[in-house]
Design a protein around this motif. Structure first.
Motif, short mmCIF file in Angstrom:
data_model
loop_
_atom_site.label_atom_id
_atom_site.label_comp_id
_atom_site.label_asym_id
_atom_site.label_seq_id
_atom_site.Cartn_x
_atom_site.Cartn_y
_atom_site.Cartn_z
N GLU A 271 0.81 -1.22 0.00
CA GLU A 271 0.00 0.00 0.00
C GLU A 271 0.84 1.27 0.00
N TRP A 272 1.93 1.25 0.77
CA TRP A 272 2.78 2.44 0.89
C TRP A 272 3.27 2.89 -0.49
N ARG B 109 -0.06 3.92 -2.99
CA ARG B 109 -0.69 5.22 -2.71
C ARG B 109 0.09 6.40 -3.24
N GLN B 110 1.36 6.19 -3.49
CA GLN B 110 2.14 7.33 -3.97
C GLN B 110 2.06 7.46 -5.49
N ARG C 273 4.85 12.89 1.48
CA ARG C 273 4.62 11.99 0.35
C ARG C 273 3.44 12.48 -0.49
N PHE C 274 3.51 12.18 -1.78
CA PHE C 274 2.34 12.25 -2.63
C PHE C 274 1.42 11.12 -2.18
N GLU C 275 0.14 11.38 -2.04
CA GLU C 275 -0.77 10.30 -1.65
C GLU C 275 -2.05 10.35 -2.46
N CYS C 276 -2.46 9.16 -2.89
CA CYS C 276 -3.74 9.01 -3.59
C CYS C 276 -4.64 8.21 -2.66
N ARG C 277 -5.71 8.81 -2.19
CA ARG C 277 -6.65 8.07 -1.33
C ARG C 277 -8.01 8.76 -1.34
#
Lengths: 949, 254
Positions: free
Chosen positions: A613-614, A617-618, B127-131
């Motif tokens: 996941e880590w 998600r990026q 961090r870039f995050e997609c959620r």
């Protein structure tokens, strides 16, 4: 010359600095209390005093969050250290271009040049040696960066270049010089003999650029000479391995929906009658080993250009990435000299892919990460991309004599010179020192602009043919395009990033973000206008001819004149030897562990199985708004999806499924079953998410050791045979592929090979995305079925790897059984009764049921004595962790039981349990005893912990 | 009645332009993708449109901070064009990178001030995050895009989404959306994915016609874009669609 430094205001969190602080703590140098990152800008130009202030205030510093200062030195207190870092000369820094543009927006035209850098302000009691370690391991990658020791006084060092045509003595030279020549250009003895006799016929010596062109065109990377070679086996001979196995199967299957296979930059299939989709996966291993960030970023950039360069240009719509690394917890003292730590490699590769892919606006929706110590100095980086185009643009175009050679996109610099010959050879300890020019930093925005402009130009039919400038640069791109015609190129017309490049550097530079077009004269003005509107350069650098000659000029002087027939068909076929015999494995396996719950936890927490996941998600997996099945699914969006599904067209219900199969450990036992298993996995995943085998195209990516070793080549032959056999058996054609051979590293005089690795990627068309099924358990009370038979196949399994065992039988593939099951399951799923489905792979049944429960945040109870078993599966651990192919775990509502069982008919399947409210995973063994009883929360924590950085 | 016309502003590095246009089209508008260069060169005119939407992306690579260079281009090359457009009663929507640009161009939180008052910067996580995030709509905001909406479930995908402002600016700011948990409560990371002050996810101006937000409503237009649709939870339109429908409905009156 001005130096401006910009820093976040003191009260704000410096997230970049905190990340670096954590990286340093990972190194075990715990004395760093904080790092602040200061951005440095060197501005060269005669700015008015007011102008400098304007640039700082309105552009370089954000007034709300940042402070800036000009010129003065930083005040460093006790225990505070400053390290200033900037890119090496010749490395492209995309930010510089942006600043020049933005300064012009402010109305200031006197700025001549810009350079950027970073100053790391490190707080902590550090001695000189620790500071040096931190600098070397975390702050600076010497391949592209250096520490700034003295004040920079000028940026305007513009070397000139005077043409000096160089010939290479070939016709009258001794054996020793010929050997050196062969080595320098990477020619085999046969190849050099062919070249010598060609030039003897021409009655002259070659120029350096002629030899360079031959070296690029004849490199393994560009022409796959091993796959096309003549291979001698014990009792037979293979003439062209690729043609006689994988391609042959595709030709035999002869599917009408295969529009273009094995001939363009990507394979193309029919999507819905009006649109076509193409798919390509590339490797970018060697650059990623020494500069993970730049190497991986340019890997993405390259494969996206493959998609753009397919047919008459496809629009990239999905990226997939598969990485192979050494385990990130490797102790530093076991790191060989000159090798980057796997943790740094993983972080760098991930960041490179994310920064480049995200900026291109292409969703990264699928991927996989494998860990194996043998990838330590030679990580594998597979970058894939899918594109879409109108069906009438699916085939490669044709140009006529007189059409213009137009170079579009970024400018040419010394980037990536000799990248191809570098990629085709072995890495050595000195690779990091020698190959600086072979690694590049990309500029994704240049590529993004180029994509936008090219798709518009395609829709107006402004060019007749397109190809990407990839490995080998203009040499490969123009040389291949004109293979059947001829071309005249004026190298001095190529727009350069900086002056001083020689004619041969221009010709072979692998500078990123460039494409070559064939443009009819009458279309050029319109093309130029369109590209200008999108802020992309387009330059005529020559014209196509019908001379059958490759003619290069520099300022009017002919520097290369090669016969196209010799260039493309004059290479002598490679002669190779191969054999393969199984490496005998001891048959003994372990004792049954006393606590299977504990064992399940160990496997869930292993690097291969643990949650990714880590990383996922990026990546932006939602951009373009096409997602249907995301890489992360389930109640809390953290379950591992078997495949990605997108709906590429807004006005069509049809979807595309992308999945992949890879497991290098099976190859240690038998590369045939490794390849077969990878194919079965890539197909299983398509079926698991609601797809069918009706229209599935496959890609192969071979990453092999040194194929001049007969055993290693024999393994390759076996893997190719499996690809042929499985492709035919499942009716799923391969449409394109790629190989990266010689993945071997010299460490301390010893040659270390990567495990033979085959990645199989699948692309399937789905008629209606409404049939999508995700892998998370949905409803309490749902029935859990296991489909497919479980055999005593634990060779190369995650379970045995956890125990450090290399034993047992590798999972085989039983295509008749497996194919029938997949078809039956597809039909059952199409009727809408399956509520969840997950394929069984690494870690077998145990891992699959745990993942489904974690994703659904519900419990489950299953019974191993119900599982359909093959011969000799007589222990709970074997049932639970066997990795037999062709198996699925599905759930259905209680009410659908009869309907489902009727639909499954004769297939091997069994009701093995239920989804429960308990929040626990309970597994009853063959004897009926409870052998696992663990809370879902515990399983989840253990599974998510390792890669939650 | 002629259709509402929407200008979707493109710049080098924009990448959510197509889906943003599609969302407006689904809501009944006609759309034009216009490159910033066409506005700078005066080949196109903002006043031919009722809505300007600045989509997500990485304009100019987000070099020098997300949206910064586009913001400067809007400020220094288009001058008063955008403030006048707003003044004339029309609508401006900035999504993700578009929001960042509106903030850095000084158009949000108030187009009248003409200089930057707040900022959007690196996520606390680094961090870039997609959620997907749960959002609560501030009932007291004048934002016309969110009229009649209480809660939203939308994706974010950014590396620089943390809203920052001095306390005096923050207190006067028109907050439209807050990051919350499943139950509607403010809950910290990862519910607030970037560390935004006061959990702010979206802001509008005093008129309610200029709206910027970090989440991506254009990625939540069809039901099968919602993450849990395979559980049978969503059908038809996605939740983000309503923002576009509201805007187009309102602009019909112009």
């Amino acid at each position: 010359m001005y130096r401006v430094e910009v820093c976040l205001k003191k009260h704000l969190t410096d997230a970049r600095g905190e990340g670096l602080t954590r990286d340093i703590q990972d190194l075990g140098i715990g004395k760093v209390s904080s790092i602040r990152v200061v951005d440095i800008y060197w501005l060269d130009g005669d700015l008015e005093p007011g102008d400098l202030d304007l640039v700082c205030r309105e552009l370089l510093a954000d007034p709300i969050i940042q402070d800036y200062w000009c010129g003065e030195a930083l005040e460093l207190g006790r225990g505070v250290h400053a390290v200033r870092v900037t890119y090496n000369a010749g490395v492209t820094d995309p930010v510089e271009q942006s600043i020049v543009k933005a300064v012009a927006d402010l109305g200031i035209i006197s700025l001549r040049a810009v350079k950027t850098g970073k100053c790391y302000v490190i707080e902590g009691a550090l001695d000189a040696q620790s500071l040096e370690t931190i600098t070397r391991r975390v702050l600076v990658n010497p391949t592209v960066e250096h520490v700034v020791e003295d004040e920079i006084t000028t940026l305007l060092d513009k070397p000139g270049y005077q043409l000096e045509l160089r010939h290479v003595e070939l016709l009258e030279t001794d054996e020793g010089s010929l050997c050196r020549l062969a080595q320098e250009f990477g020619f085999s003895g046969d190849e050099l003999t062919a070249i010598t006799s060609y030039f003897r016929g021409e009655n002259r010596n070659p120029t350096d650029v002629e030899l360079e062109t031959l070296a690029q065109t004849w490199s393994e990377h560009c022409c796959h000479k091993t796959f096309k070679g003549r291979i001698k086996l014990a009792h037979s001979e293979i003439d062209n391995l690729l043609e006689s196995t994988i391609v042959k199967a595709t030709r035999e299957l002869d599917r009408a929906w295969c529009l273009s296979v094995f001939e363009d930059n990507a394979g193309v299939i029919d999507f819905d009658g009006s649109w076509a989709v193409c798919f390509k996966v590339e490797t970018h291993n060697h650059p990623s080993a020494i500069e993970p960030y730049g190497g991986a970023a340019t890997g993405i950039g390259g494969v996206v250009r493959d998609i753009l360069g397919t047919g008459l240009a496809a629009k990239p719509i999905l990226n997939t990435d598969v990485f192979c690394f050494a385990p990130p917890d490797l102790p530093y003292d076991r790191l060989p000299p000159g090798v980057l730590h796997p943790r740094s490699v993983l972080k760098g590769v991930r960041a490179g892919v994310a920064d480049y892919g995200n900026r291109l606006g292409i969703p990264t929706a699928n991927g996989s990460i494998r860990f194996d110590e043998r990838y330590l100095a030679n990580p594998l980086v597979f970058c894939g991309s899918v594109g879409i185009m109108p069906k009438q643009c699916a085939l490669r175009g044709h140009h006529k004599s007189g059409e213009l050679v137009v170079l579009v996109g970024g400018r040419t610099g010394r980037d990536g010179i000799h990248g191809v010959t570098f990629a085709s050879g072995k890495l050595t300890q000195r690779s990091t020192e020698l190959s600086y020019s072979a690694v590049q930093i990309g500029d994704p925005i240049v590529e993004k602009k180029m994509i936008d402009a090219l798709i518009r130009a395609r829709d107006e039919r402004l060019f007749s043919r397109i190809t990407d400038c990839g490995g080998g640069g203009l040499s490969s791109a123009v040389g291949e395009m004109a293979a059947d015609t001829g071309v005249r190129v004026h190298l001095d017309k190529v727009p350069l990033k900086y002056s001083g490049l020689s004619y041969d550097e221009i010709w072979i530079s692998e500078a990123q973000e460039r494409m070559v077009l064939a443009v009819p004269q009458e279309c050029f003005d319109r093309l130029l206008k369109l590209f200008a509107c999108e802020d992309v350069e387009a330059t005529v650098i020559g014209e196509f001819t019908d001379s059958q000659a490759l003619e290069l000029f520099y300022q009017g002087t002919l520097v290369c004149n090669l016969d196209m027939r010799f260039l493309h068909r004059g290479r002598p076929q490679l002669q190779l030897e191969a054999f393969w015999e199984p490496v005998v494995r001891p048959g003994e396996i372990n004792e049954m562990p006393s606590d299977l719950g504990e064992m399940l936890l160990s496997i869930l927490g292993s690097w291969n199985v643990c949650s990714k996941e880590w990383v996922i998600r990026q990546y932006d997996y939602e951009v373009q708004g096409t997602s249907v099945l995301k890489p992360l699914v389930g109640k809390e969006n953290d379950g591992p999806s078997d495949a990605a599904i997108i709906k590429p067209l807004q006005d069509s219900k049809a979807g595309l499924i992308v999945a992949n199969g890879i497991n290098q450990r099976y190859g240690d036992i038998d590369p045939y079953w490794m390849a077969a298993s990878a194919i079965d996995e890539a197909l299983r995943q398509v079926v698991a998410v609601g797809g069918s085998l009706e229209r599935v195209a496959l890609l192969d990516n071979f990453c092999w050791g040194d194929v001049s070793e007969p055993q290693s080549l024999g393994a390759l032959v076996r893997a190719c045979e499996a690809c042929r056999d499985m492709s035919l058996a499942y009716g799923t054609p391969f449409i394109s592929g790629k190989d990266s051979l010689n993945n071997e590293v010299q460490i301390g005089g010893k040659s270390v090979s990567v495990p033979h690795t085959l990645l199989v990627s699948s692309l399937a068309v789905m008629e209606d995305v409404a049939g999508t099924v995700s892998m998370d358990f949905k409803r309490v009370g749902d029935l859990v079925y296991l489909l497919g038979r479980t055999y005593r196949e634990l060779g190369g399994s995650e379970y045995f790897a956890t125990l450090g065992l290399m034993a047992g039988c590798v999972p085989v593939v039983r295509p008749p059984e497996s194919k029938k099951l997949m078809a039956t399951l597809s039909r059952a799923m199409a009727s809408g009764i399956v509520t969840a489905c997950h394929d069984l792979s690494e870690g077998g049944l145990g891992v699959a049921v745990a993942e489904m429960a974690i994703a659904g945040r519900v419990g489950a109870t299953i019974r191993l004595d119900r599982v359909p078993l093959g011969e000799g599966v007589d222990r709970d651990d074997l049932v639970l962790f066997s990795e037999s192919n062709g198996r699925f775990l599905v759930t259905i509502a209680l009410a659908s039981r009869d309907k489902f069982e009727r639909a499954m008919g004769e297939a091997s399947f069994a009701l093995i349990g239920r989804v429960t409210t308990l929040g626990r995973l309970i597994i009853h063994g063959l004897q009926g005893k409870k052998v696992v009883d663990r809370s879902i929360e515990e399983l989840r924590t253990v599974w998510q912990e390792p890669l939650r950085w | 009645m002629s259709r509402v016309r929407v200008l979707v502003l493109r710049a080098p590095g924009s990448n959510c332009d197509y889906e943003t246009a599609f969302a407006f089209e689904q809501a009944g508008a006609s759309t034009s993708l216009v490159h910033i260069g066409e506005l700078v060169r005066r080949e196109r005119n903002l006043n031919d449109f009722q809505i300007v939407a600045i989509p997500g992306g990485f304009t100019y690579g987000d070099d020098l901070g997300a949206g910064k260079i586009l913001a400067n281009e809007i400020r220094f090359r288009l001058g008063q064009d955008v403030p006048r457009f707003v003044e004339s009663g029309r609508l401006v929507l900035g999504i993700c990178n578009g929001f960042q640009a509106l903030v850095k161009a000084g158009i949000l939180p108030s187009p009248r001030v003409g200089q930057q008052r707040m900022s959007v910067t690196y996520n606390d996580s680094g961090r870039f995050e997609c959620r997907w995030v749960h959002l609560r709509v501030n009932r007291d905001s004048p934002c016309l895009f969110t009229e009649g909406i209480e809660r939203l479930y939308l994706p974010v995908a950014h590396g620089e989404g943390k809203v920052v402002a001095a306390p005096e600016v923050l207190s006067g700011m028109r907050k439209v959306l807050y990051y919350v948990d499943e139950l509607g409560n403010r809950a910290g990371y990862p519910y607030n994915p970037n560390g935004s002050v006061d959990d702010v996810a979206g802001v509008c101006d005093d008129s309610g016609r200029v709206f910027g937000l970090m989440p991506h409503p254009e990625r939540s237009v069809r039901g099968s874009q919602q993450p849990h649709w395979t559980q049978g939870a969503t059908e038809g339109f996605g939740e983000g669609f309503r923002l576009f429908a509201n805007a187009v409905k309102w602009a019909r009156g112009l």
